[in-house]
Design an enzyme around this catalytic site. Sequence first.
Site, PDB file in Angstrom:
ATOM      1  N   SER A 139      34.999  40.921  43.670  1.00  0.00           N
ATOM      2  CA  SER A 139      33.564  41.522  42.789  1.00  0.00           C
ATOM      3  C   SER A 139      33.547  42.753  43.686  1.00  0.00           C
ATOM      4  CB  SER A 139      33.034  39.898  43.305  1.00  0.00           C
ATOM      5  OG  SER A 139      31.711  40.178  42.962  1.00  0.00           O
ATOM      6  N   TYR A 152      30.152  32.207  47.304  1.00  0.00           N
ATOM      7  CA  TYR A 152      30.934  32.835  45.653  1.00  0.00           C
ATOM      8  C   TYR A 152      30.746  34.217  46.711  1.00  0.00           C
ATOM      9  CZ  TYR A 152      31.513  35.460  42.348  1.00  0.00           C
ATOM     10  OH  TYR A 152      32.218  37.181  41.032  1.00  0.00           O
TER      11      TYR A 152
HETATM   12  P1  NAD Z   1      33.843  32.942  32.926  1.00  0.00           P
HETATM   13  O1  NAD Z   1      33.096  32.082  33.089  1.00  0.00           O
HETATM   14  O2  NAD Z   1      34.573  34.195  31.418  1.00  0.00           O
HETATM   15  O3  NAD Z   1      35.289  33.106  33.283  1.00  0.00           O
HETATM   16  C1  NAD Z   1      35.562  32.184  33.866  1.00  0.00           C
HETATM   17  C2  NAD Z   1      37.313  32.192  34.070  1.00  0.00           C
HETATM   18  O4  NAD Z   1      37.572  30.950  34.501  1.00  0.00           O
HETATM   19  C3  NAD Z   1      37.267  30.605  32.505  1.00  0.00           C
HETATM   20  O5  NAD Z   1      38.297  31.211  31.405  1.00  0.00           O
HETATM   21  C4  NAD Z   1      37.473  29.866  33.295  1.00  0.00           C
HETATM   22  O6  NAD Z   1      37.904  28.454  32.259  1.00  0.00           O
HETATM   23  C5  NAD Z   1      37.899  29.550  34.209  1.00  0.00           C
HETATM   24  N1  NAD Z   1      38.380  28.482  35.301  1.00  0.00           N
HETATM   25  C6  NAD Z   1      36.984  27.878  35.498  1.00  0.00           C
HETATM   26  N2  NAD Z   1      37.218  27.166  36.236  1.00  0.00           N
HETATM   27  C7  NAD Z   1      38.609  26.905  36.578  1.00  0.00           C
HETATM   28  C8  NAD Z   1      39.531  26.146  37.100  1.00  0.00           C
HETATM   29  N3  NAD Z   1      39.078  24.958  37.654  1.00  0.00           N
HETATM   30  N4  NAD Z   1      40.971  26.086  36.794  1.00  0.00           N
HETATM   31  C9  NAD Z   1      41.130  26.899  35.832  1.00  0.00           C
HETATM   32  N5  NAD Z   1      40.305  28.111  35.642  1.00  0.00           N
HETATM   33  C10 NAD Z   1      38.733  27.989  35.881  1.00  0.00           C
HETATM   34  O7  NAD Z   1      33.576  34.182  34.241  1.00  0.00           O
HETATM   35  P2  NAD Z   1      34.303  36.078  34.177  1.00  0.00           P
HETATM   36  O8  NAD Z   1      33.122  36.611  34.818  1.00  0.00           O
HETATM   37  O9  NAD Z   1      34.517  36.109  33.097  1.00  0.00           O
HETATM   38  O10 NAD Z   1      34.544  35.511  35.718  1.00  0.00           O
HETATM   39  C11 NAD Z   1      36.399  36.104  35.474  1.00  0.00           C
HETATM   40  C12 NAD Z   1      36.450  36.722  37.530  1.00  0.00           C
HETATM   41  O11 NAD Z   1      35.724  37.644  37.126  1.00  0.00           O
HETATM   42  C13 NAD Z   1      36.005  35.662  38.167  1.00  0.00           C
HETATM   43  O12 NAD Z   1      36.446  35.408  39.736  1.00  0.00           O
HETATM   44  C14 NAD Z   1      34.327  35.924  38.557  1.00  0.00           C
HETATM   45  O13 NAD Z   1      33.721  35.539  40.063  1.00  0.00           O
HETATM   46  C15 NAD Z   1      35.028  37.413  38.446  1.00  0.00           C
HETATM   47  N6  NAD Z   1      33.445  38.614  38.585  1.00  0.00           N
HETATM   48  C16 NAD Z   1      32.778  38.331  37.451  1.00  0.00           C
HETATM   49  C17 NAD Z   1      32.046  39.206  37.624  1.00  0.00           C
HETATM   50  C18 NAD Z   1      31.254  39.603  36.390  1.00  0.00           C
HETATM   51  O14 NAD Z   1      29.523  40.280  36.012  1.00  0.00           O
HETATM   52  N7  NAD Z   1      31.345  38.808  35.133  1.00  0.00           N
HETATM   53  C19 NAD Z   1      31.508  40.152  38.396  1.00  0.00           C
HETATM   54  C20 NAD Z   1      32.103  40.811  39.747  1.00  0.00           C
HETATM   55  C21 NAD Z   1      33.724  39.517  39.291  1.00  0.00           C
END
Ligand code: NAD
Length: 257
Positions: A139, A152
């Site tokens: 991130s 985080y």
């Molecule tokens: P999201 O909530 O849409 O997806 C998260 C995924 O992780 C989901 O598929 C969920 O089912 C899964 N998950 C959660 N707990 C779990 C567990 N215990 N076991 C297995 N799977 C699990 O969120 P996202 O925004 O798509 O995030 C995905 C990644 O991207 C994360 O690591 C997040 O930190 C990172 N990220 C997101 C953003 C953003 O702005 N959305 C920015 C930077 C980084």
Amino acid sequence: MTVKGKTAIITGSNSGIGLGIAEELARAGVNVVLNSFTDSEEDHALAARIAKETGVEARYIQADMSKGDQCRALIEKAGRCDILVNNAGIQHVAPIDEFPSDKWDAIIAINLTSAFHTTAAALPMMRKAGWGRVINIASAHGLTASPYKSAYVAAKHGIVGLTKVTALETAKEPITANAICPGYVLTPLVEAQIPDTMKKYDMGREEVIEKVMLERQPSKEFATTEQLGGTALFLCSDAAAQITGTTISVDGGWTAL
Ligand code: NAD
């Protein structure tokens, strides 16, 4: 070397960025293994839809990324792992002195420790196959900090460190390890932060998006899951064979500030 016919395991991929990356890799001919901690009809239907649309093999394997043994079992059950995308992640926002210990533990386990276990299980398979890509979804918070996101930010800085060590340990092999650092992407994880942020700052939804979320994203636009999929696909290409141990920001200029 084409990625066609390779197998990718994408943790946390029944939604958001993980699903976007799985879809992009599948469109390039990569067989994909989707994952989350749930085991619903919808989860398996997602894999069936991707298989139907792209012609690749797509499976859904349930495994809870907060449990080390299940992280390793995911890789073993998949049976092959050429591309590992460590993407599963959760968020909780609170000041350090009010941050619940169980939320700290869960964030460190899912956002950081899971990647240690999956990488440990996947590297022998990559070595056997003679090719591999580890792609960790960190991130902008892997490179900078924001208040109220202690667990985080700690986990995401940690995964950047793990990425570097993975790269050094595989440097002489045809395996690379890199971290993608997205800025804000409008996924369910980000949607879930909007109501609390609206309350905290006494703002409406659009104001929160513009003045709080995209405040540090100079482009003033969310990055998209398709752009992150494209970045992951690039890291799998021959052009990226000497890119290892680094971070690629997809953050509209956030970390240039
Ligand atoms: P999201 O909530 O849409 O997806 C998260 C995924 O992780 C989901 O598929 C969920 O089912 C899964 N998950 C959660 N707990 C779990 C567990 N215990 N076991 C297995 N799977 C699990 O969120 P996202 O925004 O798509 O995030 C995905 C990644 O991207 C994360 O690591 C997040 O930190 C990172 N990220 C997101 C953003 C953003 O702005 N959305 C920015 C930077 C980084």
